[in-house]
Scaffold this active site. Structure first.
Site, short mmCIF file in Angstrom:
data_model
loop_
_atom_site.label_atom_id
_atom_site.label_comp_id
_atom_site.label_asym_id
_atom_site.label_seq_id
_atom_site.Cartn_x
_atom_site.Cartn_y
_atom_site.Cartn_z
N TYR A 119 0.93 -1.09 -0.09
CA TYR A 119 -0.03 0.06 0.06
C TYR A 119 0.88 1.44 -0.15
O TYR A 119 0.37 2.35 0.29
CB TYR A 119 -0.80 -0.04 1.18
CG TYR A 119 -2.05 -0.99 1.12
CD1 TYR A 119 -2.12 -1.79 -0.02
CD2 TYR A 119 -3.11 -1.14 2.00
CE1 TYR A 119 -3.23 -2.89 -0.10
CE2 TYR A 119 -4.05 -2.15 2.15
CZ TYR A 119 -4.32 -2.79 1.09
OH TYR A 119 -5.30 -3.80 1.03
N LYS A 162 4.77 -14.04 5.08
CA LYS A 162 5.00 -14.96 3.94
C LYS A 162 6.40 -15.01 3.42
O LYS A 162 6.76 -14.56 2.41
CB LYS A 162 3.96 -14.58 2.73
CG LYS A 162 3.79 -15.42 1.63
CD LYS A 162 2.85 -16.76 2.11
CE LYS A 162 2.94 -17.54 0.98
NZ LYS A 162 2.39 -18.81 1.24
N ASP A 194 -1.08 -17.56 4.59
CA ASP A 194 -2.28 -18.25 4.02
C ASP A 194 -2.66 -19.40 4.93
O ASP A 194 -3.92 -19.53 5.14
CB ASP A 194 -1.74 -18.87 2.70
CG ASP A 194 -0.34 -19.28 2.81
OD1 ASP A 194 0.33 -19.31 3.72
OD2 ASP A 194 0.10 -20.08 1.43
N ASP A 218 -5.39 -5.95 6.35
CA ASP A 218 -6.68 -5.78 5.55
C ASP A 218 -7.58 -6.91 5.18
O ASP A 218 -8.63 -6.86 5.89
CB ASP A 218 -6.29 -4.95 4.43
CG ASP A 218 -7.23 -4.00 4.03
OD1 ASP A 218 -8.43 -4.08 4.80
OD2 ASP A 218 -7.20 -3.50 2.93
N ASP A 222 -10.94 -8.49 7.56
CA ASP A 222 -12.08 -8.67 6.91
C ASP A 222 -12.65 -10.10 7.08
O ASP A 222 -13.70 -10.54 6.98
CB ASP A 222 -12.28 -8.23 5.35
CG ASP A 222 -12.44 -6.91 5.30
OD1 ASP A 222 -12.03 -6.02 6.20
OD2 ASP A 222 -12.92 -6.42 4.12
MG MG Z 1 -10.43 -3.02 4.04
#
Ligand code: MG
Ligand code: NAI
Length: 321
Positions: A119, A162, A194, A218, A222
């Site tokens: 990001y 990772k 993962d 992120d 969720d």
């Molecule tokens: Mg989000």
């Protein structure tokens, strides 16, 4: 002393849930609210999704309550996070009595790196049909996050990574976080992100605090929202050294925006995190318990199976604080 709170509702359901959170803050504290605009609507009017006065309001307020922005979200929330020098995004995801959850034993907190990773904004089209994204991981940012994690979770935490594939970037992330934890006498358990996603779905009760690189935090938070009853329940805090921006994890929810039925719990729980950040722990606890009471006994919005409107749920929370 009256503290100043910048209020940036943004777009979509941000405009519906943020006023509920403001009413709740107003009921429990002595705050001066400074209202400011950001997002798609102001971009259409003014040519920028983040007017200078909004950035200034966030930079100078003691704390900021943000709603959500639509397509311009990245151009709003990333600069707002940097306006308060936020290095960690705190995202609790837990179940509540009375709320139907896929995994009723879930009680997690994600501590997400908030400044870099994929990001960082370094994307390019290097040739026709070929694009790249440069992932940035620094020792400084990883160290800052790890130090916060040690204070937040002295009993230990999981480190999502990772590093078996992204050996250099996640290698540095994992090593730095583990070194800081070891220096502070805090236990850590490393987990490939993962496999961690699967384990969080299967047995979330075995996890507590999860420290994550930016994108992983992120996505995994969720995923946790799905375990506990939906995005309408997840608050977050963008914490900086002196200031913070507090916002629900959800976006503008275009599918329900304008209907007045968005769940205000995430926004109000974000306000509780704001209160605690400012040191008003008792007020924060009152707000939290008012939300829990309403989640358990109703009224609830359609995402939780109820028929109440945002305003009706907001009024019930207000009555309980
Ligand atoms: Mg989000
Ligand atoms: P979203 O979070 O807006 O919605 C996902 C789903 O969850 C939808 O079905 C929505 O109705 C439901 N939902 C979310 N919050 C809810 C609430 N409080 N009550 C009841 N149901 C709720 O995510 P989506 O659809 O991926 O993104 C929509 C827009 O929001 C996009 O333009 C995106 O860029 C923006 N966005 C902004 C964010 C921010 O400002 N921080 C974060 C995420 C998305």
């Amino acid at each position: 002393m009256t503290e100043e709170i910048a209020v940036v509702p943004g777009d979509g359901i941000g405009r519906e849930v943020t006023p509920v959170a403001v009413d709740v803050l107003d009921a429990v504290g002595d705050f001066e609210f400074v209202h400011a605009e950001a997002g798609d609507a102001v971009a259409d009017e003014r040519g920028t999704p983040l007017p200078e006065e909004t950035r200034e309001a966030v930079e100078t307020a003691d704390a900021t309550l943000f709603g959500a922005a639509g397509e311009s979200a990245a151009d709003v929330i990333l600069p707002l996070r940097s306006a308060v020098d936020s290095f960690v995004n705190v995202r609790p995801a837990r179940t509540y009595p009375g709320v139907d959850a896929v995994q009723p034993e879930t009680d997690l907190v994600f501590l997400r790196e908030n400044t870099e990773g994929v990001y960082a904004g370094h994307e390019a089209e290097v040739a026709d049909g070929v694009t790249t994204c440069t992932r940035v991981v620094t020792e400084d940012a990883s160290r800052r996050l790890a130090q916060y994690a040690c204070e937040y979770a002295p009993a230990g935490f999981t480190v999502a990574h990772k590093a078996n594939v992204m050996r250099v970037t996640d290698g540095l992330f994992r090593e730095t976080v583990e070194d800081v934890a070891a220096a502070n006498g805090v236990d850590t358990e490393a987990a490939l992100m993962d496999a961690l996603a699967m384990h969080l779905v299967e047995r979330p009760e075995q996890y507590d605090v999860v420290v994550c690189p930016n994108l992983a935090g992120d996505v995994l938070s969720d995923l946790a929202a799905g375990l506990v009853g939906g995005l309408g329940l997840l608050p977050s805090a963008n914490v900086g050294p002196e200031r913070g921006v507090f916002e629900p994890v959800h976006g503008t929810a275009p599918d329900i925006a304008g209907d007045g039925v968005a769940n205000p719990a995430a926004a109000v729980l974000s306000a509780a995190m704001l209160l605690e950040f400012l040191g008003h722990d008792a007020a924060g606890a009152r707000v939290r318990s008012a939300v829990e009471d309403v989640l358990e006994h109703g009224p609830t919005t359609p995402d939780l199976g109820g028929e109440a409107t945002t305003r009706e749920v907001g009024a019930a929370i207000l009555e309980g604080v």
